[in-house]
Design an enzyme around this catalytic site. Structure first.
Site, PDB file in Angstrom:
ATOM      1  N   LYS A 129       0.838  -1.284   0.038  1.00 34.03           N
ATOM      2  CA  LYS A 129      -0.040   0.047   0.034  1.00 34.03           C
ATOM      3  C   LYS A 129       0.866   1.106   0.047  1.00 34.03           C
ATOM      4  CE  LYS A 129      -4.473   0.762   0.091  1.00 34.03           C
ATOM      5  NZ  LYS A 129      -5.487   0.008  -0.202  1.00 34.03           N
ATOM      6  N   ASP A 169      -6.590   4.239  -4.854  1.00 41.87           N
ATOM      7  CA  ASP A 169      -7.119   4.270  -3.647  1.00 41.87           C
ATOM      8  C   ASP A 169      -8.095   5.578  -3.303  1.00 41.87           C
ATOM      9  OD1 ASP A 169      -7.490   1.903  -1.350  1.00 41.87           O
ATOM     10  OD2 ASP A 169      -7.460   3.886  -0.268  1.00 41.87           O
TER      11      ASP A 169
END
Ligand code: GLU
Length: 447
Positions: A129, A169
């Site tokens: 991430k 995201d």
């Protein structure tokens, strides 16, 4: 205190003081450890390999400065990160989040969760991430481009199609991916699938944009089918107005559900008879224009309830699709009182530990994000293979593949989580993800 709780506490104490102090990471680890720690202890190989301890420790955290020039010619400095958590089952894979409040704590917990989510897809995808404390609101298109290019100048040496494949995201969508992919391609002098969520004109996959929201509805349909129910006429409260919320709302409508809410930080757009396509389109347009939901046009039947959460309205199903910890204990009590019997997470970890207790006690069927919102990353996996083959699937093919992937994830999770006549989806997801990771980590030795 039962054995799992005692072992989980010992495990948390064994982590570095720094990690113990990261609240979101601690919350995510606690939820997983409570389910898997006794399984690990009972397996000599997995215990010896210290699988969970190794999953908590990211392979590396890359932190960098992002320096760019705004439209006024002033130099701006932001902070960027990439957390490469585990590549035991595939290249690091996970989104990038741009938000002024983003912290390393957020990215650490998200990268940890991503390892389990990606394992559940059954595809060869490791976990990672990243993101930056950049606020895209109020920035011009040219500023967003310069920021994305500066971000990628720093990140490019660390990613690649077989190494680490970032995607979008929160606040990172088609536009940002386009600018970052272009910058990566220029920096590397190659053209390959180093990012997913790309546009259709340069190697993207059909249905990738819709995949998380559509997949969430497919997962809920599988849960309902198992319980002898279906989506028809179900009142669905959705929070958020971003990509996940909008596409979940559209798919829910197409599958004959009634979407009673969408929301943002200003309040909730509410229609007890179900938002119609025009209302959902208006919300999507507001989001795209950087506006809030506070002033719906008079032509819409829906009303705006300032400062209200979606959970304060009657509903059968709750789909939190905004951000982490958006449902606290009070919100959980409200949604139980309002009739919710199924909650599936479109966002990552939107439910606090206290809220989870309330839901469990009330017997709400609860699907964690690592299973229910895995459709996005699963279609990213399909995008990676399409890009490698130089052969692309039609929208119908991808959508059908997504339905199958979600139903397979559901079945994997339900098989692990069933007991006493019901299914504990949280436990099922943790165990199914863990087992795949544990086998791969153990097989590859101590690295
Ligand atoms: N950000 C999405 C997630 O939370 C998608 C990640 C990806 O496609 O790599 O799973």
């Amino acid at each position: 205190m039962d054995r799992a709780t005692a072992l989980t506490e010992l495990f948390l104490e064994s982590l570095s003081a720094e990690d113990q102090d990261l609240p979101n990471l601690r919350q995510a680890i606690t939820e997983v450890a409570a389910d898997v720690i006794t399984v690990e202890k009972n397996d000599a190989d997995w215990a010896a390999a210290r699988v969970l301890r190794r999953l908590v420790e990211p392979d590396r955290v890359i932190s960098f400065s992002v320096t760019w020039t705004d439209d006024a010619g002033d130099v701006q400095v932001n902070r960027g990160w990439r957390v490469q958590a585990s590549n035991a089952i595939g290249p690091y894979k996970g989104g990038l989040r741009f938000h002024p409040d983003v912290t390393l704590d957020d990215l650490r917990f998200l990268a940890f969760e991503q390892c389990f989510k990606n394992a559940l897809t059954g595809l060869p995808l490791g976990g990672g991430k990243g993101g930056a404390d950049f606020d895209p609101r109020g920035k011009s298109d040219a500023e967003v481009m310069r920021f994305c290019q500066a971000f990628m100048r720093q990140l490019a040496p660390h990613i690649g199609p077989d190494r680490d494949v970032p995607a979008g995201d929160i606040n990172v969508g088609a536009r940002e991916i386009g600018y970052m992919f272009g910058a990566w391609s220029a920096a590397s002098g190659t053209y390959a699938g180093a990012m997913t969520g790309k546009g259709l004109s340069y190697g993207g996959s059909e249905v990738r944009t819709e995949a998380t929201g559509y997949g969430l509805i497919y997962f809920v349909q599988a849960m309902l089918a198992r319980a002898g129910r279906d989506l028809s006429e179900q009142r669905i409260a959705i929070s958020g107005k971003g990509n996940v919320a909008i596409h979940a709302a559209r798919k829910a409508l197409a599958e004959r559900g009634k979407v009673v809410t969408l929301s943002d930080t200003s309040g909730t757009l509410y229609d007890p008879d179900g938002l119609d396509p025009a209302a959902i389109d208006w919300v999507a347009a507001q989001k795209a224009a950087g506006g809030d939901l506070s002033d719906p046009p008079a032509t819409l039947r829906a009303t705006f309830e300032a400062d209200a959460q979606p959970w304060s309205f009657e509903a059968d199903i709750a789909l939190p699709c905004a951000t982490q910890n958006e449902i606290d204990e009070d919100a959980a009590k409200a949604l139980v009182d309002n009739g919710v019997t199924v909650l599936a997470e479109g966002a990552n970890m939107p439910t606090t530990a206290g809220a989870l207790k309330v839901l469990r006690k009330a017997g709400v069927l609860y699907a964690p994000g690592k299973a229910a919102n895995a459709g996005g990353v699963a279609v990213s996996g399909l995008e990676m293979s399409q890009m490698s083959h130089r052969r692309f699937m039609s929208a119908e093919e991808v959508d059908q593949a997504l339905r199958t992937l979600m139903s397979d994830i559901h079945d994997r999770v339900a098989a692990e989580g069933q007991g006493g006549g019901s299914v504990d989806y949280a436990r099922g997801a943790n165990l199914a993800g863990y087992r795949r990771l544990a086998r791969a980590i153990t097989a590859q030795g101590v690295l």
